[in-house]
Design a protein around this motif. Sequence first.
Motif, PDB file in Angstrom:
ATOM      1  N   HIS A 123     -10.274  -7.546  -8.254  1.00 11.14           N
ATOM      2  CA  HIS A 123     -10.736  -8.931  -8.174  1.00 11.14           C
ATOM      3  C   HIS A 123      -9.605  -9.769  -7.593  1.00 11.14           C
ATOM      4  CE1 HIS A 123     -14.241  -8.027 -10.681  1.00 11.14           C
ATOM      5  NE2 HIS A 123     -13.410  -7.290 -11.405  1.00 11.14           N
ATOM      6  N   ILE A 124      -9.955 -10.761  -6.782  1.00 10.36           N
ATOM      7  CA  ILE A 124      -8.930 -11.649  -6.217  1.00 10.36           C
ATOM      8  C   ILE A 124      -9.344 -13.095  -6.466  1.00 10.36           C
ATOM      9  CG2 ILE A 124      -8.111 -10.018  -4.479  1.00 10.36           C
ATOM     10  CD1 ILE A 124      -9.823 -11.604  -2.408  1.00 10.36           C
ATOM     11  N   PRO A 125      -8.370 -13.981  -6.616  1.00  7.74           N
ATOM     12  CA  PRO A 125      -8.687 -15.399  -6.806  1.00  7.74           C
ATOM     13  C   PRO A 125      -9.404 -15.960  -5.572  1.00  7.74           C
ATOM     14  CG  PRO A 125      -6.381 -14.967  -7.309  1.00  7.74           C
ATOM     15  CD  PRO A 125      -6.935 -13.723  -6.690  1.00  7.74           C
ATOM     16  N   GLY A 126     -10.405 -16.775  -5.808  1.00 10.77           N
ATOM     17  CA  GLY A 126     -11.094 -17.441  -4.713  1.00 10.77           C
ATOM     18  C   GLY A 126     -12.151 -16.617  -4.020  1.00 10.77           C
ATOM     19  N   ALA A 155      -5.787  -9.769   0.734  1.00 10.47           N
ATOM     20  CA  ALA A 155      -5.577 -10.035  -0.694  1.00 10.47           C
ATOM     21  C   ALA A 155      -6.095  -8.888  -1.561  1.00 10.47           C
ATOM     22  CB  ALA A 155      -6.258 -11.350  -1.084  1.00 10.47           C
ATOM     23  N   ILE A 156      -7.232  -8.322  -1.194  1.00  6.74           N
ATOM     24  CA  ILE A 156      -7.786  -7.185  -1.948  1.00  6.74           C
ATOM     25  C   ILE A 156      -6.832  -5.996  -1.877  1.00  6.74           C
ATOM     26  CG2 ILE A 156      -9.650  -5.463  -2.002  1.00  6.74           C
ATOM     27  CD1 ILE A 156     -11.509  -7.801  -1.003  1.00  6.74           C
ATOM     28  N   LEU A 157      -6.349  -5.702  -0.672  1.00 11.48           N
ATOM     29  CA  LEU A 157      -5.435  -4.567  -0.513  1.00 11.48           C
ATOM     30  C   LEU A 157      -4.146  -4.773  -1.299  1.00 11.48           C
ATOM     31  CD1 LEU A 157      -5.848  -3.787   3.283  1.00 11.48           C
ATOM     32  CD2 LEU A 157      -6.943  -2.692   1.338  1.00 11.48           C
ATOM     33  N   GLU A 158      -3.604  -5.976  -1.253  1.00  9.29           N
ATOM     34  CA  GLU A 158      -2.378  -6.253  -2.006  1.00  9.29           C
ATOM     35  C   GLU A 158      -2.619  -6.135  -3.501  1.00  9.29           C
ATOM     36  OE1 GLU A 158      -1.094 -10.016  -0.419  1.00  9.29           O
ATOM     37  OE2 GLU A 158      -0.251  -9.068   1.377  1.00  9.29           O
ATOM     38  N   ALA A 159      -3.784  -6.593  -3.971  1.00 11.40           N
ATOM     39  CA  ALA A 159      -4.111  -6.469  -5.397  1.00 11.40           C
ATOM     40  C   ALA A 159      -4.252  -5.003  -5.810  1.00 11.40           C
ATOM     41  CB  ALA A 159      -5.403  -7.233  -5.712  1.00 11.40           C
TER      42      ALA A 159
END
Length: 133
Positions: free
Chosen positions: A8-11, A60-64
């Motif tokens: 899950h990512i913010p936003g 952002a998904i990949l970094e998470a």
Amino acid sequence: MARRRSIHIPGYKHANPIPAGCKVGNIVATGLITGRDPVSGAMPPTLEAQVHNMFGHVKAILEAAGGSMDDIVKLNVYMKDPGQRGLLNDPWLKLFPDEHSRPARHTQRADMDGTPVSQRLECRIGRRLSHGR
């Protein structure tokens, strides 16, 4: 601890009860990623803004998940009008400038169900093996 981990990512979230991505071992897969604005949640009116947001969500998904854009194996892009592919190619070339190190990509026409969405994306990611192959 579960073997499978939801990402899950913010936003960014789906209307249905599914995560933005999922990780099992060194494999990460996303659901469909749209170009919604990460602050307002609104769909931008231009394809350029949607593509910018879409790639931002993927990053952002990949970094998470503990990875990066360098870990992408393949992207599937669904566009309302594939004739506008040039608006996708410009940021693509900025993200992946080395023609010898780009992920595979498939772009196809898709009905967007009367929504303001001009494109959607899903990707498959495989983290690099420790021996570099």
